[in-house]
Design an enzyme around this catalytic site. Sequence first.
Site, PDB file in Angstrom:
ATOM      1  N   ASN A 114       0.860  -1.185   0.000  1.00 54.19           N
ATOM      2  CA  ASN A 114       0.000   0.000   0.000  1.00 54.19           C
ATOM      3  C   ASN A 114       0.890   1.226   0.000  1.00 54.19           C
ATOM      4  O   ASN A 114       2.045   1.173   0.443  1.00 54.19           O
ATOM      5  CB  ASN A 114      -0.886  -0.008   1.258  1.00 54.19           C
ATOM      6  CG  ASN A 114      -2.030   1.001   1.192  1.00 54.19           C
ATOM      7  OD1 ASN A 114      -2.247   1.662   0.174  1.00 54.19           O
ATOM      8  ND2 ASN A 114      -2.762   1.112   2.293  1.00 54.19           N
ATOM      9  N   HIS A 116       0.855   5.234   1.348  1.00 52.84           N
ATOM     10  CA  HIS A 116       0.132   6.095   2.284  1.00 52.84           C
ATOM     11  C   HIS A 116       0.744   7.501   2.234  1.00 52.84           C
ATOM     12  O   HIS A 116       1.979   7.631   2.285  1.00 52.84           O
ATOM     13  CB  HIS A 116       0.242   5.501   3.695  1.00 52.84           C
ATOM     14  CG  HIS A 116      -0.526   6.280   4.703  1.00 52.84           C
ATOM     15  ND1 HIS A 116      -1.899   6.393   4.656  1.00 52.84           N
ATOM     16  CD2 HIS A 116      -0.119   6.992   5.778  1.00 52.84           C
ATOM     17  CE1 HIS A 116      -2.299   7.151   5.664  1.00 52.84           C
ATOM     18  NE2 HIS A 116      -1.250   7.523   6.353  1.00 52.84           N
ATOM     19  N   ASP A 152      -2.597   1.071   8.284  1.00 51.59           N
ATOM     20  CA  ASP A 152      -1.330   1.689   7.839  1.00 51.59           C
ATOM     21  C   ASP A 152      -0.176   1.388   8.794  1.00 51.59           C
ATOM     22  O   ASP A 152       0.678   2.251   9.041  1.00 51.59           O
ATOM     23  CB  ASP A 152      -1.518   3.212   7.657  1.00 51.59           C
ATOM     24  CG  ASP A 152      -2.601   3.527   6.648  1.00 51.59           C
ATOM     25  OD1 ASP A 152      -2.663   2.850   5.609  1.00 51.59           O
ATOM     26  OD2 ASP A 152      -3.409   4.441   6.895  1.00 51.59           O
TER      27      ASP A 152
HETATM   28  C1  GAR Z   1      -2.699   8.505  -2.607  1.00 53.29           C
HETATM   29  O1  GAR Z   1      -2.188   9.677  -1.997  1.00 53.29           O
HETATM   30  C2  GAR Z   1      -2.640   7.343  -1.657  1.00 53.29           C
HETATM   31  O2  GAR Z   1      -1.522   7.346  -0.841  1.00 53.29           O
HETATM   32  C3  GAR Z   1      -3.877   7.577  -0.844  1.00 53.29           C
HETATM   33  O3  GAR Z   1      -4.848   7.914  -1.787  1.00 53.29           O
HETATM   34  C4  GAR Z   1      -4.210   8.633  -2.840  1.00 53.29           C
HETATM   35  C5  GAR Z   1      -4.629   8.028  -4.147  1.00 53.29           C
HETATM   36  O4  GAR Z   1      -4.401   8.915  -5.199  1.00 53.29           O
HETATM   37  N1  GAR Z   1      -4.216   6.423  -0.077  1.00 53.29           N
HETATM   38  C6  GAR Z   1      -4.592   6.503   1.204  1.00 53.29           C
HETATM   39  O5  GAR Z   1      -4.753   7.552   1.787  1.00 53.29           O
HETATM   40  C7  GAR Z   1      -4.841   5.159   1.877  1.00 53.29           C
HETATM   41  N2  GAR Z   1      -4.738   5.301   3.294  1.00 53.29           N
HETATM   42  P1  GAR Z   1      -4.846   8.550  -6.674  1.00 53.29           P
HETATM   43  O6  GAR Z   1      -6.307   8.093  -6.629  1.00 53.29           O
HETATM   44  O7  GAR Z   1      -4.642   9.809  -7.439  1.00 53.29           O
HETATM   45  O8  GAR Z   1      -3.945   7.446  -7.140  1.00 53.29           O
END
Ligand code: GAR
Length: 207
Positions: A114, A116, A152
Amino acid sequence: MTLSTLHRARVVVFVSGSGTLLQALLDAAATDDYPADIVAVVADRDGIEGLARAERAGVPTHVVKLRDHADRAAWDQALADLVETLRPDLIVLAGFMKLLGDPFMDRFGDRVINSHPALSPAFPGAHAVRDALAYGVRVTGCTVFLVDRGVDTGPILVQEAVPVDVDDDEAVLHERIKKVERRLLVDVVARLAREGWTLHGRKVSIP
Ligand code: GAR
């Protein structure tokens, strides 16, 4: 975990949103020397840009919605049953905004990563960028980690710091972080695909 070096690693990407991290992986996988293929994209909702990106790239998509299942465990089991058919070497959560429960982790818990948007263990959860801004940190960043059963909390593969500017809002800071996340994720997936990894307690080594 050693992945076969005889074929490009089979990567399944899970998304819930705009899918810009997925796009970075799709772009990398479209090149000859990248050691992984994105064989499917799985989402927990439809109508998202992440699914459209996969479709434009010719990658099969699957939507498994929580509300179509009797309970959380049934949804997890449906996800596990689907992913079983996709034979992934690696599963990448790229903005997937649900926790994976025991039925899924029992089957695939050795191969899920994942990304984060914070420097773990700071600011776990769904609002890491907002929480970092509210706290007033001057440096935040991103963390790519092996998923465990916490929020996380899994063993860290790679982290990189990102500065916070005084006039940042959530969108501006998140985009600065995501630029780094895309590069780190593409790089770490390639390294895991080429070399595998070994876990000693919380320490991950990529030989
Ligand atoms: C990213 O910043 C990822 O780290 C976060 O969602 C975004 C996805 O961006 N994930 C989380 O916060 C999970 N805890 P995207 O849809 O533009 O790829």
